[in-house]
Design a protein around this motif. Structure first.
Motif, PDB file in Angstrom:
ATOM      1  N   MET A 441      23.528  22.449  33.141  1.00 44.41           N
ATOM      2  CA  MET A 441      24.254  23.537  32.481  1.00 44.41           C
ATOM      3  C   MET A 441      24.550  24.704  33.408  1.00 44.41           C
ATOM      4  SD  MET A 441      25.772  24.423  29.701  1.00 44.41           S
ATOM      5  CE  MET A 441      25.202  23.242  28.485  1.00 44.41           C
ATOM      6  N   GLN A 442      23.591  25.085  34.284  1.00 49.03           N
ATOM      7  CA  GLN A 442      23.834  26.229  35.162  1.00 49.03           C
ATOM      8  C   GLN A 442      25.045  25.987  36.047  1.00 49.03           C
ATOM      9  OE1 GLN A 442      21.277  26.909  38.454  1.00 49.03           O
ATOM     10  NE2 GLN A 442      22.189  28.862  38.937  1.00 49.03           N
ATOM     11  N   LYS A 443      25.065  24.826  36.701  1.00 51.38           N
ATOM     12  CA  LYS A 443      26.164  24.508  37.613  1.00 51.38           C
ATOM     13  C   LYS A 443      27.484  24.387  36.858  1.00 51.38           C
ATOM     14  CE  LYS A 443      27.184  21.499  41.543  1.00 51.38           C
ATOM     15  NZ  LYS A 443      26.721  20.356  42.348  1.00 51.38           N
ATOM     16  N   ASN A 444      27.453  23.710  35.702  1.00 55.25           N
ATOM     17  CA  ASN A 444      28.676  23.523  34.922  1.00 55.25           C
ATOM     18  C   ASN A 444      29.252  24.843  34.426  1.00 55.25           C
ATOM     19  OD1 ASN A 444      28.587  20.793  35.301  1.00 55.25           O
ATOM     20  ND2 ASN A 444      27.706  20.312  33.300  1.00 55.25           N
ATOM     21  N   LEU A 445      28.385  25.727  33.907  1.00 55.20           N
ATOM     22  CA  LEU A 445      28.871  27.018  33.424  1.00 55.20           C
ATOM     23  C   LEU A 445      29.450  27.846  34.565  1.00 55.20           C
ATOM     24  CD1 LEU A 445      26.243  28.254  30.797  1.00 55.20           C
ATOM     25  CD2 LEU A 445      28.563  27.468  30.370  1.00 55.20           C
ATOM     26  N   ASN A 446      28.783  27.831  35.716  1.00 52.76           N
ATOM     27  CA  ASN A 446      29.281  28.599  36.859  1.00 52.76           C
ATOM     28  C   ASN A 446      30.634  28.100  37.343  1.00 52.76           C
ATOM     29  OD1 ASN A 446      27.594  30.798  37.555  1.00 52.76           O
ATOM     30  ND2 ASN A 446      26.043  29.422  38.377  1.00 52.76           N
ATOM     31  N   LEU A 447      30.756  26.794  37.533  1.00 54.95           N
ATOM     32  CA  LEU A 447      31.949  26.239  38.181  1.00 54.95           C
ATOM     33  C   LEU A 447      33.096  25.967  37.215  1.00 54.95           C
ATOM     34  CD1 LEU A 447      30.283  23.757  40.709  1.00 54.95           C
ATOM     35  CD2 LEU A 447      31.017  26.114  41.091  1.00 54.95           C
ATOM     36  N   LYS A 448      32.781  25.557  35.984  1.00 53.13           N
ATOM     37  CA  LYS A 448      33.834  25.123  35.064  1.00 53.13           C
ATOM     38  C   LYS A 448      34.204  26.158  34.013  1.00 53.13           C
ATOM     39  CE  LYS A 448      32.808  20.199  35.520  1.00 53.13           C
ATOM     40  NZ  LYS A 448      32.475  18.944  34.817  1.00 53.13           N
ATOM     41  N   VAL A 449      33.300  27.106  33.767  1.00 56.03           N
ATOM     42  CA  VAL A 449      33.575  28.123  32.754  1.00 56.03           C
ATOM     43  C   VAL A 449      33.768  29.495  33.388  1.00 56.03           C
ATOM     44  CG1 VAL A 449      32.711  29.299  30.703  1.00 56.03           C
ATOM     45  CG2 VAL A 449      32.382  26.833  30.961  1.00 56.03           C
ATOM     46  N   GLU A 453      30.523  31.343  41.924  1.00 58.03           N
ATOM     47  CA  GLU A 453      29.625  30.629  42.836  1.00 58.03           C
ATOM     48  C   GLU A 453      28.505  29.912  42.068  1.00 58.03           C
ATOM     49  OE1 GLU A 453      31.279  34.351  44.714  1.00 58.03           O
ATOM     50  OE2 GLU A 453      30.295  33.839  42.845  1.00 58.03           O
ATOM     51  N   SER A 454      28.191  28.705  42.518  1.00 60.29           N
ATOM     52  CA  SER A 454      27.220  27.868  41.805  1.00 60.29           C
ATOM     53  C   SER A 454      25.805  28.425  41.865  1.00 60.29           C
ATOM     54  CB  SER A 454      27.236  26.447  42.371  1.00 60.29           C
ATOM     55  OG  SER A 454      26.883  26.461  43.752  1.00 60.29           O
ATOM     56  N   PHE A 455      25.515  29.302  42.844  1.00 65.74           N
ATOM     57  CA  PHE A 455      24.137  29.780  43.012  1.00 65.74           C
ATOM     58  C   PHE A 455      23.748  30.835  41.984  1.00 65.74           C
ATOM     59  CE2 PHE A 455      26.542  32.793  45.696  1.00 65.74           C
ATOM     60  CZ  PHE A 455      26.049  34.001  45.250  1.00 65.74           C
ATOM     61  N   VAL A 560      35.428  35.307  32.582  1.00 67.27           N
ATOM     62  CA  VAL A 560      35.384  34.543  33.814  1.00 67.27           C
ATOM     63  C   VAL A 560      35.231  35.509  34.973  1.00 67.27           C
ATOM     64  CG1 VAL A 560      36.784  32.664  32.894  1.00 67.27           C
ATOM     65  CG2 VAL A 560      37.903  34.514  34.143  1.00 67.27           C
ATOM     66  N   ARG A 561      34.941  34.965  36.143  1.00 65.91           N
ATOM     67  CA  ARG A 561      34.803  35.772  37.352  1.00 65.91           C
ATOM     68  C   ARG A 561      36.005  36.720  37.503  1.00 65.91           C
ATOM     69  NH1 ARG A 561      37.488  32.650  41.470  1.00 65.91           N
ATOM     70  NH2 ARG A 561      39.170  33.909  40.625  1.00 65.91           N
ATOM     71  N   GLY A 562      35.709  38.008  37.657  1.00 69.05           N
ATOM     72  CA  GLY A 562      36.765  38.987  37.889  1.00 69.05           C
ATOM     73  C   GLY A 562      37.415  39.544  36.642  1.00 69.05           C
ATOM     74  N   ALA A 605      41.447  30.084  36.210  1.00 67.50           N
ATOM     75  CA  ALA A 605      40.750  30.016  37.498  1.00 67.50           C
ATOM     76  C   ALA A 605      41.395  30.921  38.532  1.00 67.50           C
ATOM     77  CB  ALA A 605      40.727  28.581  38.005  1.00 67.50           C
ATOM     78  N   ASN A 606      42.712  31.116  38.452  1.00 66.66           N
ATOM     79  CA  ASN A 606      43.418  31.912  39.454  1.00 66.66           C
ATOM     80  C   ASN A 606      43.978  33.219  38.912  1.00 66.66           C
ATOM     81  OD1 ASN A 606      43.147  29.913  41.566  1.00 66.66           O
ATOM     82  ND2 ASN A 606      44.572  28.674  40.366  1.00 66.66           N
ATOM     83  N   LYS A 607      43.646  33.537  37.649  1.00 64.47           N
ATOM     84  CA  LYS A 607      44.246  34.724  37.031  1.00 64.47           C
ATOM     85  C   LYS A 607      43.628  36.026  37.541  1.00 64.47           C
ATOM     86  CE  LYS A 607      45.397  36.891  32.644  1.00 64.47           C
ATOM     87  NZ  LYS A 607      45.384  36.820  31.173  1.00 64.47           N
ATOM     88  N   PHE A 608      42.326  36.015  37.793  1.00 61.11           N
ATOM     89  CA  PHE A 608      41.623  37.245  38.144  1.00 61.11           C
ATOM     90  C   PHE A 608      41.136  37.214  39.588  1.00 61.11           C
ATOM     91  CE2 PHE A 608      41.264  36.743  33.573  1.00 61.11           C
ATOM     92  CZ  PHE A 608      41.692  37.989  33.130  1.00 61.11           C
ATOM     93  N   GLU A 609      41.075  38.390  40.191  1.00 66.22           N
ATOM     94  CA  GLU A 609      40.624  38.505  41.581  1.00 66.22           C
ATOM     95  C   GLU A 609      39.150  38.145  41.698  1.00 66.22           C
ATOM     96  OE1 GLU A 609      41.269  42.237  43.484  1.00 66.22           O
ATOM     97  OE2 GLU A 609      43.250  42.490  42.612  1.00 66.22           O
ATOM     98  N   LEU A 610      38.752  37.737  42.910  1.00 67.57           N
ATOM     99  CA  LEU A 610      37.327  37.558  43.180  1.00 67.57           C
ATOM    100  C   LEU A 610      36.600  38.870  42.960  1.00 67.57           C
ATOM    101  CD1 LEU A 610      37.450  35.433  46.444  1.00 67.57           C
ATOM    102  CD2 LEU A 610      36.322  34.745  44.338  1.00 67.57           C
ATOM    103  N   ASP A 611      35.421  38.818  42.344  1.00 66.00           N
ATOM    104  CA  ASP A 611      34.655  40.053  42.150  1.00 66.00           C
ATOM    105  C   ASP A 611      33.608  40.204  43.234  1.00 66.00           C
ATOM    106  OD1 ASP A 611      32.983  38.035  41.384  1.00 66.00           O
ATOM    107  OD2 ASP A 611      32.504  38.836  39.420  1.00 66.00           O
TER     108      ASP A 611
END
Length: 611
Positions: A441-449, A453-455, A560-562, A605-611
């Motif tokens: 779940m940790q990896k899936n939520l980080n990468l797919k949701v 970063e997976s860490f 999501v990120r950003g 995935a590409n809508k928001f800038e890297l935070d």
């Protein structure tokens, strides 16, 4: 009835808060409305929201207070440029026009902006200015459950202060000690955030999450940057930094010391070097906060500690202070950064300046930090229908049962209920939920949701009554601002081969019965959930426990990120359709991803800038 509107703006995390007769009624960050992460602009939408929630027009508000004093900030700017001249002239040239045009004459600028809310608002005589660190300290002490406390505030910089010690008693608050710019623990941490390739004022969380993958082998080199005294006070060697007058945080002397240039996050991957750097600055930060805590406890002999300022969001350091048993009790303002300054400025005006009576609430006065927007079931259904969403309605019990079953099946769920949280943490109102027992779940939520970063670790939200069965802590942590270790009996010990792994290779090792919320050092960032602060969330976790025997779930922010945390049902639906979330539970409605029209799928995935 007396009302005070608090405003923070123009640096990062603009926000507005409102008090009615000293009671915290509403507070929100501007980013939630504009959808611009850490939005620093004038918080027009946040002000509109808190006024509407309080059922007031701006012309009916008694006082308006800004969270800092622009003239003192301008004085610091000028004195700094003079002290470092001729270095920094290009930075000075860029800064001056906006100061002369807007910031220096901020009362007039604010007045003109405020008039946009209400044509009957005629005079600026009710506009006041607090000091930055007084606002932070007030935000931490006055809502706290303490009659008396020491307040430690640490951040980048306010007007001049970067770290302050204050004493609060009853309705009074007095700053006793200050460390001044350019000597700043917050800016030191941000310098390493920048060096590792993360975004300043945003990526500090990443630095903290990365630290357990490394070893603090650069601690001695960092000690060349900062001279720390036995009492925790410090001075930074400015030869290694560029933030005082430049456009970057660090310089070539800094890079030569550590042997590498700053990481370009667009081109370079994180290496063991970056993980060790992160571990080292995290260790130095923790040691300074512990030394400061010890010295102020000894000097003032007060058993309670309140924390505020951006450094107070370093929940690992907070956990270490708790672990050291320096104070009997600790309370941390959930909106510890600049957003919370809007609330603190209003509270300081009400108590310190106007000397109103304070009645201490043993549970604190933050209402669980659920101070933002909320939507009726009718509003939710109307908004979902208008955007073409397909949903099914459930009664209360069946909604909880169905959601818990989906969690048990390993589904990722968007959860949108009640009033939005104030501050950077999702606390069960605008959350993404998952099963903590899953080793994927940790990896899936980080990468797919979250598309990040997976860490990066996730937090457990746990029923308060079951806390000490799972973690080495037995105090309330409702705001997800304390890190502690998982109980020994819940751990899965590493094999000899696993112990030889380095860095990110540690990520996929199953470490406990709840691997999705157990970080690589066996720690977790805890949120305790009680019935009296969030009944809906409490009942959901209770239902999940009834089905699975597990009294906790993964809780991460619904974004999501950003992207800022979602604010409206439409925001929630957009995020749901732009990620691999399986279900969206909003009000009494459940939305199944498989039943939505494919035309609503979004490229998040590409809508928001890297935070």
């Amino acid at each position: 009835m007396k009302s005070i509107l608090g405003i923070s703006a123009f640096y990062h995390d603009s926000a507005a808060s409102i008090l009615i007769d000293g009671k915290i009624v509403a507070a929100a960050q501007e980013e939630r409305f504009t959808r611009k992460k850490h939005d620093a602009s004038y918080p027009y939408n946040a002000i509109e929201f808190v006024l509407k929630y309080a059922n007031l027009k701006l012309s009916e508000v008694d006082q308006i207070v800004f969270f800092e004093k622009p003239f003192l900030k301008f004085e610091r700017l000028l004195e700094t440029y003079v002290a470092f001249a001729p270095n920094g002239f290009s930075s000075f040239r860029k800064a001056m026009p906006i100061w002369i045009k807007e910031k220096l004459f901020q009362k007039n600028f604010l007045f003109n902006k405020l008039k946009e809310h209400d044509k009957f608002y005629k005079s600026d005589e009710n506009i006041f200015f607090s000091e930055h660190h007084l606002s932070h300290a007030a935000s931490a002490f006055f809502p706290s459950p303490f009659e008396e406390a020491i307040i430690l505030t640490a951040d980048g910089v306010g007007e001049w202060a970067t770290t302050t010690i204050a004493i609060g008693k009853g309705n009074q608050l007095e700053i006793k000690k200050e460390i001044h710019f350019p000597h700043s623990l917050g800016l030191l941490y941000s310098a390493f955030t920048y060096y590792i390739g993360f975004k300043v004022n945003s990526g500090e969380y990443k630095l903290m999450g990365l630290a357990p993958y490394g070893n603090p082998i650069y601690e001695n080199k960092i000690n060349k940057l900062i001279d720390v005294k036995d009492d925790g006070t410090f001075r930074l060697n400015q030869k290694y930094f560029n933030y005082a007058t430049g456009l970057t945080m660090t310089n070539d002397k800094f890079y030569n010391l550590f042997g590498q240039k700053p990481r370009d996050s667009m081109k370079e991957k994180l290496t063991q070097f970056h993980m060790d750097i992160a571990a080292s600055i995290q260790k130095v930060t923790e040691d300074i906060m512990i030394k400061l805590s010890r010295s102020i406890r000894k000097q003032y002999n007060i058993k309670n500690l309140c924390l505020a300022g951006g450094v107070a969001l370093n929940c690992v350091a907070n956990g270490k202070i708790l672990q050291e048993k320096i104070f009997d009790n600790i309370w941390i303002q959930p909106a510890a950064g600049d957003a919370g300054g809007s609330l603190g400025a209003a509270l300081a005006l009400w108590y310190v300046d106007q000397k109103n009576e304070r009645k201490v609430n043993p549970n604190d006065d933050m209402n669980g930090s659920y101070l933002g927007t909320e939507f009726t079931q009718e509003q939710i259904e109307n908004e979902l229908t208008s955007i073409g969403a397909k949903f099914e309605k459930f009664d209360y019990e069946n909604l909880l049962t169905q959601t818990s079953k989906y969690l048990d099946q390993g589904k990722a769920i968007g959860w949108f209920q009640g009033r939005m949280e104030f501050g950077p943490r999702a606390l069960g109102a605008r959350s993404i939920l998952g099963d903590p027992r899953s080793d994927k779940m940790q990896k899936n939520l980080n990468l797919k949701v979250k598309f990040r970063e997976s860490f990066r670790p996730f937090a457990p939200s746990i029923l308060r009554d079951n806390l000490s069965d799972w973690f080495d802590i037995n105090i309330d942590s409702p705001y997800m601002l304390l890190v502690t270790n998982i109980k020994k009996e819940k751990k899965i010990q590493m094999t000899d081969e696993q112990k030889k792994l380095f860095g990110i290779d540690k990520l996929n090792i199953k470490r406990s019965e709840i691997p999705a919320v157990t970080h690589v050092d066996y720690s977790s960032r805890i949120q305790t959930v009680s019935k009296n602060t969030n009944k809906y969330f409490y009942d959901l976790i209770s239902k999940f426990k009834q089905i699975t025997g597990c009294p906790l779930i993964i809780n991460t922010s619904f974004n999501v990120r950003g992207e800022p945390i979602v604010n409206t049902p439409k925001d929630a639906f957009n995020c749901f359709m732009g990620t691999e979330l399986d279900y969206l539970v909003i009000g009494n409605c459940i939305l199944d991803k498989n039943k939505q029209d494919i035309i609503f799928k979004k490229d998040y995935a590409n809508k928001f800038e890297l935070d």
